[in-house]
Design a protein around this motif. Structure first.
Motif, short mmCIF file in Angstrom:
data_model
loop_
_atom_site.label_atom_id
_atom_site.label_comp_id
_atom_site.label_asym_id
_atom_site.label_seq_id
_atom_site.Cartn_x
_atom_site.Cartn_y
_atom_site.Cartn_z
N THR A 231 26.99 64.99 80.12
CA THR A 231 27.93 64.10 80.81
C THR A 231 28.51 64.74 82.07
OG1 THR A 231 29.73 64.96 79.48
CG2 THR A 231 28.66 62.94 78.69
N ALA B 201 27.66 66.44 85.63
CA ALA B 201 26.52 66.46 86.55
C ALA B 201 25.91 67.86 86.69
CB ALA B 201 26.96 65.93 87.91
N ALA C 222 24.04 68.90 83.46
CA ALA C 222 22.95 67.94 83.19
C ALA C 222 21.81 68.18 84.18
CB ALA C 222 23.46 66.51 83.28
N ASP C 223 22.14 68.36 85.45
CA ASP C 223 21.10 68.57 86.46
C ASP C 223 20.39 69.91 86.26
OD1 ASP C 223 21.76 66.16 87.46
OD2 ASP C 223 22.62 66.88 89.34
N ASN D 90 25.31 71.77 75.38
CA ASN D 90 26.01 70.51 75.70
C ASN D 90 26.61 69.83 74.47
OD1 ASN D 90 23.86 69.34 74.41
ND2 ASN D 90 23.16 68.12 76.16
N LYS E 127 20.97 58.62 87.64
CA LYS E 127 21.02 57.95 86.34
C LYS E 127 22.21 56.99 86.25
CE LYS E 127 18.91 61.80 83.91
NZ LYS E 127 18.00 61.21 82.91
N PHE F 267 21.70 63.38 87.73
CA PHE F 267 22.76 62.71 86.97
C PHE F 267 23.32 61.52 87.76
CE2 PHE F 267 27.15 62.15 85.47
CZ PHE F 267 26.91 61.96 84.13
N VAL G 270 20.21 60.88 79.09
CA VAL G 270 21.05 61.76 79.92
C VAL G 270 20.96 63.16 79.33
CG1 VAL G 270 22.65 60.03 80.79
CG2 VAL G 270 23.13 61.14 78.61
N GLN G 271 21.08 64.16 80.19
CA GLN G 271 21.00 65.54 79.74
C GLN G 271 22.39 66.12 79.46
OE1 GLN G 271 18.85 64.23 82.14
NE2 GLN G 271 17.33 64.29 80.52
#
Lengths: 87, 367
Positions: free
Chosen positions: B121, B123, B126-127, B163, B139, B136, B118-119
Motif C-alpha cells: 500500500t 508506493a 510496492a514499486d 509488507n 495501479k 503503484f 498490488v505489491q
C-alpha cells in the motif's frame, strides 16, 4: 427492499452438469430449483415483497412461509456481496 | 480406503496463462523460473479453440492471467472469445498496460471481473518489490478507471515479511478503490518465490498478528468487503488441498499450450505434460498421465493413505513435497502427522536470521 445482482455476478445454465449456477468473482454456486426461482426474479426493479408473492403463487405455498426463506437466502448472499439490497 | 473406481468430475475452472511477459519483476512470481518466450505463445485463435473445448468439458470460469495478460495486444479478442464460448471471463492483472480506453474495450468484449494485484500500500516499497518505478501510481489510476467503468473489482495482495505489517491498510485501500473483495495471499514458495524463500518468509509473530487482524476486519467490514486470506503454509499444522485436490476441479494452460494440473507441476521431474495443440483437452483431463498421477487417493503413501483427512487435503501440495523433501509423492511436509515436518521446522529455524529485501533475486526472462 430491492435486490440487485451486482456487476460480476450472473446466472448461467451449466449444460454439462445440468444445473443453474450463479457465477461470481472466484465463486461458482450451484443453484437448486428454489434458489434459481428466486434469483431469476431479481431484475434490479422488483421489490422483495412482490418477488415473494410471485414465488408463493408459483410454488402454491403461503407467503408467510416463503417470505422468511427468501429474505434469509438474499441476506446470506448480500453478506458475501453476491447480491446488493437497495432500500 | 482408497477408491480408484470413482468417476473423475469435470473441471470447474481454468487458469489461462496468456503470456509469461510482464513489466513487473516480483521476486515471488508464480511463473516457472524458465519463462516461455513470446514466439511460443498460443495465438488468440488457438485460445478461442481451447475455450470452446474447456466449456464443453464443463469449465465455467476462465482466469486470464500471465505474466501480465495486458502485455498481449489481442487481449480484447481473447476476452471476447472466452465469453463467446460461454465462460465467465476473469482478468488477473497488475494493471500495468491497461488504459481507460482498453478497459472500455475489455468491458465491451464481455470481461466479467478484474482482479488487480498490488505489491503493497506504500508506493515506495510496492514499486521496489515489483521492480517497476511508478507502478503503484499506475495501479491506482487503473483501479479508478475500473470503478468508473462499473466493473467488479477484487484487490489482490501478495504478502511476505516486508509488507505483512501493511495488512490493515490493504483493507482500507480495497474499500477506497471500490473493491467488493480482497484476496490476501501469503507467498507460496514455488517458482521464483522458492529461490527467495529466506528473504520473503514472514515471522511467526507477523503471522499470528495477521490472523488476528483478518478476523477483526472480517467482523468490522462484514457486508462491505469479502476477505479471502491465505495464511502462509509453513506456519500451518495441516496442509491445504492444493488445487482442491489434484486433477479434481481445475487445470492450467501455460502460454505455449502445455496443460498442467497446477502452475508449478512442471517442476516435478519425470512428469510428461500434453499440449493442447496436439491432444484434445478432454483427453488430457480424463486420461492424461500427468492428471492421473496424483488424482484421488490411490497414489498416496502412508500416513496419508490411512489418514482421516485423506479426502480433506488429498495429501497437500505435491510441489511443496518436492521443493522441501525432494520427493513429489511424499506427504506435504506442512503436515504435523508426517516425518517430513521436521525438515520444514528446520528450514524455518534457519530462516530466523533472514536477509533483507536487497538480497532478493528479481524475476527476469533468461534468468
Amino acid at each position: 427492499m430491492i435486490p440487485v445482482l451486482p456487476p460480476g455476478v450472473r446466472l448461467h445454465w451449466d449444460a454439462v452438469r445440468g444445473s443453474h449456477v450463479l457465477l461470481a468473482p472466484e465463486r461458482v454456486l450451484m443453484l437448486d430449483e428454489v434458489g434459481h426461482a428466486i434469483l431469476s426474479r431479481v431484475d434490479g426493479a422488483t421489490p422483495v415483497d412482490v418477488l415473494v408473492s410471485g414465488l408463493a403463487a408459483d410454488f402454491a405455498a403461503p407467503v408467510e412461509e416463503v417470505g422468511p426463506d427468501v429474505t434469509e437466502f438474499l441476506t446470506g448472499l448480500a453478506l458475501e456481496r453476491l447480491v446488493d439490497l437497495h432500500a | 480406503m482408497p477408491d480408484g473406481s470413482r468417476p473423475v468430475p469435470p473441471p470447474i475452472a481454468m487458469l489461462a496463462e496468456l503470456t509469461h511477459r510482464c513489466p513487473l519483476s516480483c521476486p515471488y512470481c508464480s511463473n516457472p523460473v524458465d519463462l516461455a518466450r513470446r514466439e511460443a505463445e498460443l495465438t488468440a485463435g488457438q485460445w478461442a479453440d481451447v475455450f470452446g473445448q474447456a466449456a464443453a468439458l464443463g469449465v465455467l470460469q476462465v482466469h486470464l492471467s500471465g505474466g501480465e495478460p495486458a502485455s498481449r495486444r489481442d487481449l480484447e479478442e481473447i476476452v471476447a472469445a472466452a465469453r463467446e464460448a460461454g465462460l465467465y471471463a476473469n482478468l488477473i492483472t497488475s494493471g500495468v498496460g491497461l488504459t481507460p480506453e482498453r478497459i472500455a474495450a475489455l468491458v465491451a468484449a464481455g470481461m466479467d471481473h478484474v482482479q488487480l494485484s498490488v505489491q503493497g500500500t506504500r508506493a515506495e516499497t510496492a514499486d521496489r518489490v515489483g521492480g517497476y518505478r511508478g507502478g503503484f501510481a499506475r495501479k491506482m489510476a487503473v483501479a479508478e478507471a475500473i470503478a468508473a467503468a462499473g466493473v467488479a473489482l477484487t484487490l489482490n495482495a501478495v504478502m511476505h515479511r516486508h509488507n505483512l505489517d501493511e495488512l490493515p491498510e490493504i483493507f482500507d485501500l480495497a474499500e477506497r478503490l471500490g473493491a467488493r473483495r480482497v484476496e490476501v495471499a501469503c507467498v507460496q514458495f514455488q517458482g521464483w518465490a522458492l529461490e527467495n524463500r529466506a528473504v520473503l518468509q514472514p515471522t511467526r509473530d507477523q503471522v499470528e498478528k495477521a490472523k488476528r487482524l483478518v478476523a477483526e476486519a472480517r467482523a468490522a467490514r462484514q457486508g462491505r468487503l469479502v476477505i479471502d486470506f491465505v495464511p502462509p503454509d509453513y506456519y500451518a499444522d495441516l496442509p491445504k488441498a492444493c488445487m482442491g485436490g489434484w486433477g479434481s476441479t481445475g487445470l492450467n494452460v501455460a502460454p505455449d499450450g502445455t496443460v498442467l494440473p497446477c502452475h508449478a507441476a512442471q517442476t516435478i521431474p519425470g512428469m510428461v505434460f500434453a499440449n493442447v495443440r496436439e491432444v484434445p483437452l478432454a483427453e488430457i483431463w480424463y486420461r492424461g498421465p500427468a492428471f492421473a498421477a496424483f488424482r484421488g487417493t490411490d497414489w498416496m503413501p502412508e500416513p496419508c493413505r490411512s489418514c482421516d483427512r485423506r479426502e480433506v487435503d488429498f495429501g497437500g501440495c505435491r510441489c511443496q513435497a518436492l521443493a522441501v523433501l525432494g520427493d513429489a509423492s511424499a506427504p506435504d511436509p506442512v503436515c504435523r502427522r508426517t516425518p517430513g515436518r521436521a525438515r520444514l521446522d528446520q528450514l524455518l529455524a534457519n530462516e530466523g536470521n533472514a536477509p533483507g529485501l536487497e538480497a532478493a533475486r528479481w524475476r527476469r526472462i533468461g534468468g
